[in-house]
Structures are given as C-alpha cells and as structure tokens.
Design an enzyme around this catalytic site. Structure first.
Site, short mmCIF file in Angstrom:
data_model
loop_
_atom_site.label_atom_id
_atom_site.label_comp_id
_atom_site.label_asym_id
_atom_site.label_seq_id
_atom_site.Cartn_x
_atom_site.Cartn_y
_atom_site.Cartn_z
N GLU A 1 -25.16 -26.21 -24.09
CA GLU A 1 -26.04 -27.30 -23.71
C GLU A 1 -25.36 -28.20 -22.70
O GLU A 1 -24.17 -28.49 -22.82
CB GLU A 1 -26.45 -28.10 -24.95
CG GLU A 1 -27.31 -27.25 -25.87
CD GLU A 1 -27.98 -28.06 -26.98
OE1 GLU A 1 -29.15 -27.76 -27.27
OE2 GLU A 1 -27.36 -28.97 -27.54
N CYS B 1 -23.13 -34.39 -18.44
CA CYS B 1 -22.24 -34.16 -19.57
C CYS B 1 -22.11 -32.65 -19.74
O CYS B 1 -23.08 -31.97 -20.09
CB CYS B 1 -22.87 -34.82 -20.79
SG CYS B 1 -21.90 -34.62 -22.27
N CYS C 1 -16.76 -25.46 -31.46
CA CYS C 1 -15.50 -26.21 -31.41
C CYS C 1 -14.67 -25.83 -32.64
O CYS C 1 -15.23 -25.59 -33.71
CB CYS C 1 -15.78 -27.71 -31.42
SG CYS C 1 -14.32 -28.74 -31.10
N CYS D 1 -14.58 -32.58 -36.52
CA CYS D 1 -14.75 -34.01 -36.70
C CYS D 1 -16.01 -34.21 -37.54
O CYS D 1 -17.04 -33.59 -37.28
CB CYS D 1 -14.87 -34.71 -35.35
SG CYS D 1 -13.43 -34.42 -34.31
N CYS E 1 -19.56 -35.15 -36.05
CA CYS E 1 -20.00 -34.46 -34.84
C CYS E 1 -20.77 -33.19 -35.17
O CYS E 1 -20.30 -32.35 -35.95
CB CYS E 1 -18.79 -34.12 -33.97
SG CYS E 1 -19.21 -33.15 -32.53
N GLY F 1 -17.40 -28.85 -27.38
CA GLY F 1 -16.05 -28.29 -27.30
C GLY F 1 -14.96 -29.28 -26.95
O GLY F 1 -15.21 -30.42 -26.57
N GLU F 2 -13.73 -28.83 -27.14
CA GLU F 2 -12.54 -29.64 -26.86
C GLU F 2 -11.93 -29.15 -25.53
O GLU F 2 -11.30 -28.09 -25.50
CB GLU F 2 -11.55 -29.50 -28.03
CG GLU F 2 -10.19 -30.10 -27.80
CD GLU F 2 -10.21 -31.51 -27.21
OE1 GLU F 2 -10.75 -32.42 -27.86
OE2 GLU F 2 -9.68 -31.70 -26.11
N SER G 1 -12.82 -35.95 -21.81
CA SER G 1 -12.72 -36.59 -23.12
C SER G 1 -12.03 -35.65 -24.11
O SER G 1 -12.39 -34.48 -24.22
CB SER G 1 -14.13 -36.93 -23.63
OG SER G 1 -14.07 -37.39 -24.96
N HIS H 1 -11.88 -43.64 -32.58
CA HIS H 1 -12.74 -43.76 -33.77
C HIS H 1 -12.12 -44.40 -35.00
O HIS H 1 -12.82 -44.73 -35.95
CB HIS H 1 -13.35 -42.41 -34.18
CG HIS H 1 -13.99 -41.67 -33.05
ND1 HIS H 1 -14.82 -42.27 -32.14
CD2 HIS H 1 -13.94 -40.37 -32.68
CE1 HIS H 1 -15.24 -41.38 -31.27
NE2 HIS H 1 -14.71 -40.21 -31.56
N CYS I 1 -24.66 -38.13 -27.50
CA CYS I 1 -23.29 -37.78 -27.86
C CYS I 1 -23.22 -37.17 -29.24
O CYS I 1 -23.71 -37.75 -30.20
CB CYS I 1 -22.43 -39.03 -27.93
SG CYS I 1 -21.86 -39.60 -26.38
#
Ligand code: SAH
Ligand code: SF4
Length: 395
Positions: free
Chosen positions: A112, A126, A133, A137, A140, A188-189, A220, A244, A362
């Site tokens: 996406e 974005c 991932c 978290c 998420c 994803g990271e 990010s 966070h 997000c």
C-alpha cells in the site's frame, strides 16, 4: 469509496519477462543496455542519460514516444526491455483527498502506498519498504502481518511512479508540485532493507529525473541503531525516529525492538546521525495512546531524553484498526502534552489523522486490508439491514 481504475495497462504488465528499465539506477541502466547488446559500451553512458530523462523526467512507459531516439534503437529497446508499471489492484480516495493505492508488484507481493495532500510543501507520498514487517509494535497494524519480503529498489520507485501517473504529474515539474515530499512511513522497517532503500533514494532524488531533493525525503525507523550511520552516509535523508515512550520498560512493550537497542543506545545513535543540525533536525514520532504514554510527566521525560538534540516532535493521534488493543488519547490530553513541549521551544505539531476512512492513516496499512474491509463492511451492512427490518435477508 473505492474507485475503479482503468487497468488496461496493467493487463499488459502481466506477461513480459523482459527486464524492466524503469527502476534501475543509472549505472545499472547503462550496464543493462550494454549487456543486451542494444548499445556499444562507449555509448552506454550517453544513451543511459538520454533514456533516464524519458523514464524519470517524462515518466514514459513506452519506448516509441522517445522522439530523439532512432527508430531502430527504439525497436531494439522494446524487444529487449519493458517500462511497464506494476498493476494497481485498487485505488481509493478519502473524503479528505488522501489517496491510497494497493499495488501488486508480483504474485502475492502487494503493498500500500498513500498520498497525503497539503503536507510539506504541497503533498507527501508515504511509501512502503517491505511487505509486512518483522517487528511487532503493539499499536501497528502492519506489525500484525508477517514479513513476506523486502521490496526491491525498483518496487519502491514504482510506488512514486504510480502516484505520479495518477496525479498526472509528468513531466516532473520543478515548482508547484502536488507530490513534493517522500516519507518512508508505509509498510515495513526501512532500515532492515537499507541497500534497496538507498538505491531507490538515489533514483528518486536524481536531479534529471523525479528530482525530489534528499532534504524532502524522510526515512522513519523504529530504532535499528547500527543502521543509522549508514543511512545518513548513504542517503543524506532526513531522519524520523518512532519513539513513543520515554523509558525502557514501556518502550520494550510498545516497540519490542527496544529490547535489542534500548533508549540509551538509540539516543547515542541519533546524536551521531550524519548531518544532524538545526537546519536538518530529527523528527521524533510519538503516537498518543490513551492512558499509556500521554501524561504531562511523560512529556517532561521526553524533553529530558532529547535534550540538546536538534529536533521536532510529531504527535500522532493513535489510529485504530480492527482489533487494535489501544484507544487514542483525548484531544485535551494531546493538547496539554503538546503545550509542555511547545513551552520548552520545540515545534510539536499534532498530526491530523488523514485518510482514516480508507484505512490509509499511519499504522493502518496492511495488504489484506481489502479483505478486512469487505468483511467489516458486510458486518456493518448486516447490522444496518437488521435494524431496518427484522426479517431482512443477510447481505
Ligand atoms: N517501520 C517504520 C516506518 C513505518 S511506521 C517505523 O516504525 O518508524 C510509520 C509511523 O507510523 C511510525 O512512527 C509508527 O510508529 C506509526 N504508527 C504505527 N501504527 C500506528 C497507529 N496505529 N496509529 C498512529 N501511528 C502509528
Ligand atoms: Fe514495523 Fe514500523 Fe509497524 Fe513497528 S511501527 S511494526 S517497525 S511498520
């Protein structure tokens, strides 16, 4: 809210096994031309520069439109290569103008990508760096999807190209852009896929192509400390850290990667980020979770933690997703938190949630979201029908 796209171009994308040139770096492009025998080695650089402009400045997907390339060369290129885009499986537009595309890169590889108007200079894209991932978290949605695989540089660049196609923003304008900024805040990271992310940034930032400057590209990360230095050295991108929490105990819970790289290491890594200065600040992202991390005492702890770092703080109201275990902090609480940071001189905008109605905000991205929405929709439809007439047939 779904809008059907004309997928005729996508249909032709399914067949070819010819290599696609549109996601290659400049050196890769020159090498591919030589390897296919389309160009002699001594001409490769010149020809690659010429093609580069057509592909990345004009956004062409058809060799035949390259008017300054000889007809025979165009035919040879078309025989050896393709420029087609991946298939857009679904396109949605939110009430607030946010657009979301579900893009099929390959069978089973769906990502996406979200365009948010009125961000940065004019609009931010974005992009996703992985399908799923590995980091879980707890707040998420993407974290609930197992990692399928890293995206290639070409697949990352393709997200920008698809957005540009849809925004009708070719040739790449120098000013008044609808798409002015890129944020690696999709699925994803990115720091677990740095080589491809760095190559994609080289392509996107290239001045003779899409030309989005590195200062308008933000990566990010949830805090992969050993990759922070290499990220800065290789990309000169702006850094955003998903913080966070201000103590290890809570951050261990919210961002499990913290167990591997606790706050002390993370903060040291950020302080050493190449190019960090008042003109190039790090962005701390802080998701506002009701009763979890949103007290004034935590705002003060945050100030302590980041003391001396050129920074801005992005407060993100938690975006719920089906089954999510948290609630978003009350607006008053978020404002009080922001006030503590503002008083200390930090810019701390509260990020207005965008595209929530199409699960594009997000942390809401997940590639089976269509399935989920469909079942949710069915459930809601059923409830609505049931309330209208007791004997209504199930939808
Ligand atoms: N993996 C990277 C980039 C993708 S996440 C990272 O974690 O930084 C992009 C941002 O969205 C991160 O700051 C992430 O913490 C935040 N986010 C994730 N889920 C969210 C949710 N449900 N509501 C609000 N923000 C969320
Ligand atoms: Fe992965 Fe980022 Fe989501 Fe954490 S917040 S699960 S790192 S995508």
């Amino acid at each position: 809210m779904g809008v059907t796209l004309d997928l005729s171009r996508a249909a032709s994308a399914a067949a070819p096994t010819r290599p696609n040139l549109s996601g290659l770096t400049r050196p890769q492009l020159a090498a591919a031309l030589v390897e296919a025998g389309v160009v002699r080695p001594e001409k490769a650089k010149m020809r690659a520069t010429q093609l580069w402009r057509w592909i990345h400045h004009y956004g062409l997907t058809d060799f035949d439109a390259m008017t300054d390339v000889a007809k025979e060369t165009r035919a040879a290129l078309a025989e050896a290569f393709t420029l087609t885009r991946p298939e857009v499986v679904e396109r949605q537009v939110s009430r607030d103008g946010t657009r979301k595309w579900l893009i099929r890169m390959a069978p089973g590889i769906e990502v996406e990508t979200v365009y948010i108007p009125d961000v940065g200079r004019s609009g931010a894209l974005c992009v996703s760096s992985q399908v799923g991932c590995t980091l879980n978290c707890t707040f998420c949605h993407t974290g609930t999807q197992a990692l399928v695989r890293n995206l290639t540089a070409a697949e990352i660049v393709a997200q920008v190209q698809v957005a540009r196609d849809d925004l009708e923003e070719w040739p790449s304008p120098k000013e008044d852009r609808r798409l002015s900024n890129i944020v690696f805040m999709g699925m994803g990271e990115p720091l677990y896929n740095l080589p491809h992310v760095a190559a994609a940034i080289d392509i996107i930032a290239d001045n003779e192509g899409i030309a989005i400057s590195r200062r308008r590209i933000t990566v990010s990360t949830s805090g992969v400390v050993p990759e922070l230095g290499p990220l800065g050295d290789q990309t000169q991108a702006m850094l955003a850290i998903s913080l966070h929490a201000t103590n290890d105990e809570l951050r261990n819970e919210l961002v499990p990667l913290n167990r591997k790289y606790p706050l002390e290491q993370l903060m040291a890594g950020i302080r050493a980020y190449p190019g960090l200065s008042n003109a190039r600040r790090v962005t701390f992202e802080y998701v506002m979770l009701k009763g979890v991390n949103d007290s004034p005492a935590e705002a003060k702890a945050l100030l302590n933690l980041i003391k001396g770092i050129p920074a801005k703080i992005n407060l993100i109201p938690f975006n719920p997703w089906p089954g999510s275990p948290y609630a978003c902090s009350d607006w008053k609480t978020i404002e009080a938190f922001a006030a503590v940071l503002n008083r200390a001189g930090y810019a701390s905008p509260i990020r207005t949630p965008r595209g929530r109605d199409i699960l594009a905000a997000c942390g809401q991205l997940k590639s089976e979201s269509e399935k989920m929405r469909a079942s949710e929709r069915r459930r809601l439809d059923q409830a609505a029908l049931a309330s209208q007439a007791k004997d209504a047939p199930a939808a």
